[in-house]
Design a protein around this motif. Structure first.
Motif, short mmCIF file in Angstrom:
data_model
loop_
_atom_site.label_atom_id
_atom_site.label_comp_id
_atom_site.label_asym_id
_atom_site.label_seq_id
_atom_site.Cartn_x
_atom_site.Cartn_y
_atom_site.Cartn_z
N LEU A 1 10.76 78.70 34.24
CA LEU A 1 11.51 79.80 34.85
C LEU A 1 12.96 79.82 34.37
O LEU A 1 13.54 80.88 34.14
CB LEU A 1 11.46 79.66 36.39
N LYS A 2 13.54 78.65 34.22
CA LYS A 2 14.94 78.53 33.81
C LYS A 2 15.21 79.22 32.48
O LYS A 2 16.33 79.69 32.22
CB LYS A 2 15.31 77.05 33.73
N ASP A 3 14.18 79.29 31.62
CA ASP A 3 14.33 79.90 30.30
C ASP A 3 14.23 81.43 30.34
O ASP A 3 14.49 82.09 29.33
CB ASP A 3 13.25 79.37 29.34
N THR B 1 21.04 83.33 38.67
CA THR B 1 19.87 83.51 39.55
C THR B 1 19.15 82.19 39.75
O THR B 1 18.73 81.86 40.86
CB THR B 1 18.91 84.55 38.94
N TYR B 2 19.02 81.40 38.68
CA TYR B 2 18.32 80.12 38.78
C TYR B 2 19.06 79.17 39.73
O TYR B 2 18.43 78.48 40.55
CB TYR B 2 18.18 79.49 37.40
N LYS B 3 20.39 79.13 39.64
CA LYS B 3 21.17 78.27 40.51
C LYS B 3 21.03 78.71 41.97
O LYS B 3 20.86 77.88 42.87
CB LYS B 3 22.64 78.31 40.10
N GLN B 4 21.06 80.00 42.20
CA GLN B 4 20.94 80.55 43.56
C GLN B 4 19.58 80.20 44.15
O GLN B 4 19.47 79.81 45.32
CB GLN B 4 21.12 82.06 43.51
N LYS C 1 12.41 70.81 46.43
CA LYS C 1 13.19 70.44 45.25
C LYS C 1 13.70 71.72 44.56
O LYS C 1 13.02 72.74 44.57
CB LYS C 1 12.33 69.63 44.28
N ALA C 2 14.85 71.62 43.95
CA ALA C 2 15.45 72.78 43.30
C ALA C 2 14.57 73.34 42.20
O ALA C 2 14.61 74.54 41.91
CB ALA C 2 16.82 72.40 42.73
N ASP C 3 13.76 72.49 41.59
CA ASP C 3 12.89 72.94 40.49
C ASP C 3 11.43 73.09 40.93
O ASP C 3 10.51 73.13 40.09
CB ASP C 3 12.97 71.98 39.31
N ALA C 4 11.19 73.20 42.24
CA ALA C 4 9.81 73.21 42.76
C ALA C 4 8.97 74.36 42.22
O ALA C 4 7.75 74.24 42.12
CB ALA C 4 9.84 73.28 44.29
#
Length: 402
Positions: A209-211, A217-220, A231-234
């Protein structure tokens, strides 16, 4: 309609019914069940707790299910409004994990319910002593050549305050030979649906998703997930459309709204009891493919809107629930028209699907069986220039609001 209300769009007004069961699990199962007038209360992550022969339930979600308006809960007492009158409940609250719990029997009886324990199913049953008439909702009738179609505008997620439904719904369903819904969420294999979501809704090329979305948006998203004990990357392996619906579902569940209490599932279960056929107007694959076909820009825009208004989702769903209970056609039309702001979104979510569903309803009306059909689809599909009601009228049918 303001942009904030769109946060609840996929899971409330349209056809995201099946997504709740297909997306990543975010709620722990309850050890005990609590039912209000036959409908199970979904407590999300805060399950009922049995201590020394007394069952304690989360105060906020239980009060909502009992239509009890909380005013205060401290100093060993609870102040609430029941049927317009302020009362004090002599129920000493407990705080467990930051959540306020109260004895279910005391709060249930104070709200006017009979409280019983079913040991076999480990269920606490609360039954209203006063028979209520449910909300008006959205119901239309179309007739042709001896065939009758009842058109029901659904909310795919609801809570116990929707029930019992207005008698007009139950009377129409009792006369029907068939139930037609967008998808029959009870017939699909959950594992197969999960696999389909994995196939369509996750990245298969090694990216995450980060890519695919902006750093902002990813940080939010990560901040919101962490605040909700994840987890932030769940959700990194999923595409934005999956993440958006998961996030919206997470918040609406906290507000007490569940697909398990939705209008669709209510009648699917009744159809199973009556042993009448359930007809699917769409499929899991067609709906998921539609979401997956949204452009990259639209997917991120929808996700960003949901994140920006995350704390307002429960308010938005409350407003939509109020619209449904009042049967407010003007509010429903305004909501539907708000979806026309983005042409890609409107065409995929409404226009194309309305045409296909209206064609199938037309087929029911032209059938030689002389049968009665009870059709339940998202309320936003009915009104407007491209709504099912107008499409049927354009075919020459008279559509009567009930």
């Amino acid at each position: 309609m303001s942009r904030k209300k769109k946060t609840a769009l996929l899971s409330v007004a349209l056809s995201a019914t099946m997504l709740a069961s297909a997306f990543p699990a975010i709620a722990a199962p309850a050890t005990l069940d609590v039912e209000v007038n036959g409908k199970k209360i979904e407590f999300a992550s805060n399950a009922p707790i049995a201590q020394d022969g007394t069952t304690f339930v989360p105060l906020e979600s239980t009060s909502k299910a009992l239509n009890l308006s909380l005013q205060d809960a401290k100093n060993g007492t609870i102040t609430a409004v029941i049927d317009g009158k302020q009362v004090t409940l002599q129920a000493k609250p407990k705080t467990i994990g930051g959540v306020t719990y109260v004895p279910v029997r005391i709060i249930g009886e104070a709200a006017g319910y009979e409280v019983r324990w079913d040991a076999a199913s480990r269920t606490i049953e609360l039954t209203s002593k006063i028979v209520k008439e449910g909300g008006k909702g959205f119901l239309w009738e179309v007739k042709n050549g001896g065939n009758t179609i009842y058109l029901v505008g659904s909310m795919h997620i609801a809570d116990d305050s929707f029930y019992p439904l207005h008698p007009s719904f139950e009377e129409a369903f009792a006369e029907s030979d068939y139930l037609a819904v967008e998808v029959d969420i009870t017939s699909a294999n959950e594992s197969d649906v999960q696999k389909l979501v994995e196939k369509l809704g996750s990245y298969q090329d090694g990216t995450t998703l980060k890519d695919h979305i902006s750093a902002e948006t990813y940080k939010q998203l990560g901040e919101i997930l962490v605040k909700n004990n994840l987890k932030a990357d769940a959700l990194d392996k999923f595409k934005p459309w999956v993440v958006e619906t998961t996030i919206a579902t997470l918040k609406s569940m906290e507000a007490g709204y569940q697909s398990t209490v939705g209008i669709d599932l209510h009648f699917i279960q009744k159809a199973m009891e009556r042993k009448i056929p359930v007809i699917e107007l769409e499929t899991y694959e067609s709906q998921l493919t539609m979401f997956n076909s949204f452009s990259k820009d639209l997917q991120e825009a929808n996700l960003k809107t949901t994140l920006d208004n995350f704390e307002l989702v429960d308010e938005s769903v409350d407003q939509m629930a109020d619209m449904w209970k009042k049967g407010d056609d003007a509010a429903l039309l305004k909501f539907t028209e708000s979806m026309s702001v983005n042409e890609e979104y409107r065409k995929a979510m409404l226009d194309d699907r309305n045409i296909a569903m209206a064609a199938k309803i037309d087929g029911f009306l032209k059938g030689t069986e002389k049968a009665e059909y009870f059709v339940v689809v998202g309320a936003a599909h009915y009104l407007g220039d491209t709504g099912i009601v107008k499409l049927l009228q354009d075919k020459g049918y008279t559509v009567t609001r009930k």
